[in-house]
Scaffold this active site. Structure first.
Site, short mmCIF file in Angstrom:
data_model
loop_
_atom_site.label_atom_id
_atom_site.label_comp_id
_atom_site.label_asym_id
_atom_site.label_seq_id
_atom_site.Cartn_x
_atom_site.Cartn_y
_atom_site.Cartn_z
CG HIS A 96 -3.64 -10.28 -3.56
ND1 HIS A 96 -3.80 -10.66 -2.25
CD2 HIS A 96 -2.51 -10.90 -3.99
CE1 HIS A 96 -2.84 -11.50 -1.90
NE2 HIS A 96 -2.03 -11.65 -2.94
CG ASP A 119 -5.40 -11.57 1.55
OD1 ASP A 119 -5.27 -11.62 0.31
OD2 ASP A 119 -6.13 -10.73 2.13
CG HIS A 121 -9.93 -10.24 2.14
ND1 HIS A 121 -9.03 -9.20 2.29
CD2 HIS A 121 -11.12 -9.78 2.62
CE1 HIS A 121 -9.65 -8.15 2.81
NE2 HIS A 121 -10.92 -8.47 3.03
CG ASP A 123 -7.74 -12.34 -2.25
OD1 ASP A 123 -8.74 -11.84 -1.73
OD2 ASP A 123 -6.60 -11.84 -2.16
CG HIS A 136 -9.11 -6.93 -5.32
ND1 HIS A 136 -8.70 -6.15 -4.29
CD2 HIS A 136 -10.47 -6.90 -5.30
CE1 HIS A 136 -9.75 -5.66 -3.67
NE2 HIS A 136 -10.84 -6.09 -4.27
CG ASP A 227 -4.06 -8.25 0.78
OD1 ASP A 227 -5.03 -8.55 0.05
OD2 ASP A 227 -3.93 -7.12 1.30
CG ASP A 229 -6.13 -7.07 3.23
OD1 ASP A 229 -6.79 -6.84 2.20
OD2 ASP A 229 -5.83 -8.24 3.58
CD GLU A 272 -5.46 -5.31 -2.82
OE1 GLU A 272 -5.84 -4.14 -2.78
OE2 GLU A 272 -5.96 -6.15 -3.60
N1 LIG Z 1 -8.16 -7.24 -0.15
C1 LIG Z 1 -9.01 -8.06 -0.79
N2 LIG Z 1 -8.63 -9.28 -0.96
O1 LIG Z 1 -7.49 -9.77 -0.42
N3 LIG Z 1 -10.26 -7.62 -1.21
C2 LIG Z 1 -11.13 -8.47 -1.99
C3 LIG Z 1 -11.71 -9.63 -1.20
C4 LIG Z 1 -13.05 -9.36 -0.64
N4 LIG Z 1 -13.75 -10.62 -0.38
MN LIG Z 2 -5.68 -10.21 -1.22
MN LIG Z 3 -7.02 -8.80 1.46
#
Ligand SMILES: N/C(=N\O)NCCC[NH3+]
Ligand SMILES: [Mn+2]
Ligand SMILES: [Mn+2]
Length: 314
Positions: A96, A119, A121, A123, A136, A227, A229, A272
């Site tokens: 990312h 996401d 997260h 980021d 990322h 993302d 995830d 990702e």
């Molecule tokens: N997938 C991730 N970000 O979207 N990993 C890094 C973030 C961890 N705080």
């Molecule tokens: Mn991300």
């Molecule tokens: Mn993420």
């Protein structure tokens, strides 16, 4: 509709090998053919190649800074070219950190954007708040005007400037946010639909409120940075930082279908996907096919079915 596909086989925004294989696995799962079957014009710009940086020592704790800066400069130029050719840009990651170049290049081509960041997260760590130094987890801090004073000058980043206002950003799917990130989101008043709000409101209401919020002032082209995830790891396990309690397949798809029907979707990142993180080939397939379905939702695929305008019954 027409799609310009850019493969960005880049992994140096994080330290788990395999995410550079994402673009080719997504293509191999039939993305281009299935877009064409929807009646979408497709141009594949191929995979970017990235400068090999032999020595790339951490800077203020951030890792592979020179490689990430160089890669995103190239990606920005590629996205600008795709937009100048009149396509909706599709950036296949890769990690990312690539959102830096994707959103920068998109803005350079079309002007101010609305960004929807889907996401687990946020980021939005700065180089100084990041626990890991992985870029990322930081891309949003390089993009936001309001954080410019918190991001040190870094090598290979002088080509870019922040290009996004915090009021033009909406997060969906957050469930793993660091304290510094949470502080930043509250300080800047960023609009967030974390997983609790997805549960509380339902995804349809989340999308209505997302659009109303983003269009409060003016309708701008939409940049969707997805993302993988964000989706629950039960469905998409082949990714670097899985977090339980994610979006269902249906919720993830609804987000793309809703943004597609606005007619404003101008660029999509799908990042990702890491085939090496699937314990079985079925896990990889589930992850990759979900990624393809999400992208098809961006280009008009409907679960009710589709048929081409020129279709006639035999
Ligand atoms: N997938 C991730 N970000 O979207 N990993 C890094 C973030 C961890 N705080
Ligand atoms: Mn991300
Ligand atoms: Mn993420």
């Amino acid at each position: 509709r027409s799609a310009g596909i850019i493969g960005a086989p880049f992994s140096k925004g994080q330290s788990t090998g395999g995410v550079e294989c994402g673009p080719d696995r997504i293509r191999a799962a039939g993305l281009l053919d299935r877009l064409q079957q929807l009646g979408c014009a497709v141009k594949d710009y191929g995979n970017l190649t990235f400068e090999d940086i032999a020595v790339d020592e951490p800077v203020r704790g951030s890792k592979s800074v020179r490689a990430v800066g160089s890669a995103n400069r190239r990606l920005s130029e590629a996205v600008q070219a795709v937009k100048k050719d009149g396509h909706t840009a599709v950036m296949l990651g890769g990690d990312h950190s690539l959102a830096i170049g994707s959103i920068h290049g998109h803005t350079a081509a079309v002007g101010p954007l609305s960004v929807v960041w889907v996401d687990a997260h946020a980021d939005v760590n700065t180089p100084l708040t990041s626990y890991t130094g992985n870029l990322h987890g930081q891309p949003m801090s390089y993009l936001l005007y309001e954080l410019q004073s918190k991001v040190p000058v870094l090598p290979n980043f002088s080509w870019m400037k922040p290009c996004l206002s915090s009021q033009d950003l909406v997060y969906i799917g957050l469930r793993d946010v660091d304290p510094a990130e949470h502080y930043i989101l509250k300080l800047l008043g960023v609009k967030v639909f974390c997983m609790s709000q997805v549960d509380q409101l339902g995804v349809a209401r989340v999308m209505e409120e997302t659009c109303d919020y983003l269009w409060n002032r003016a309708k701008k082209p939409i940049h969707l940075s997805y993302d993988i995830d964000a989706i629950d790891p039960f469905i998409t396990p082949a990714t670097g930082t899985p977090v339980v309690g994610g979006l269902t397949y249906r919720e993830g798809l609804y987000i793309t279908e809703h943004l597609c029907q606005t007619g404003l979707l101008s660029a999509v990142d799908l990042v990702e996907v890491n085939p090496l993180r699937g314990r079985t080939e079925d896990h990889v397939q589930s992850t990759v096919s979900t990624a393809v379905d999400l992208l098809l939702g961006c280009f008009g695929r409907l679960r009710e079915g589709n048929h081409l305008p020129n279709y006639s019954l035999p």
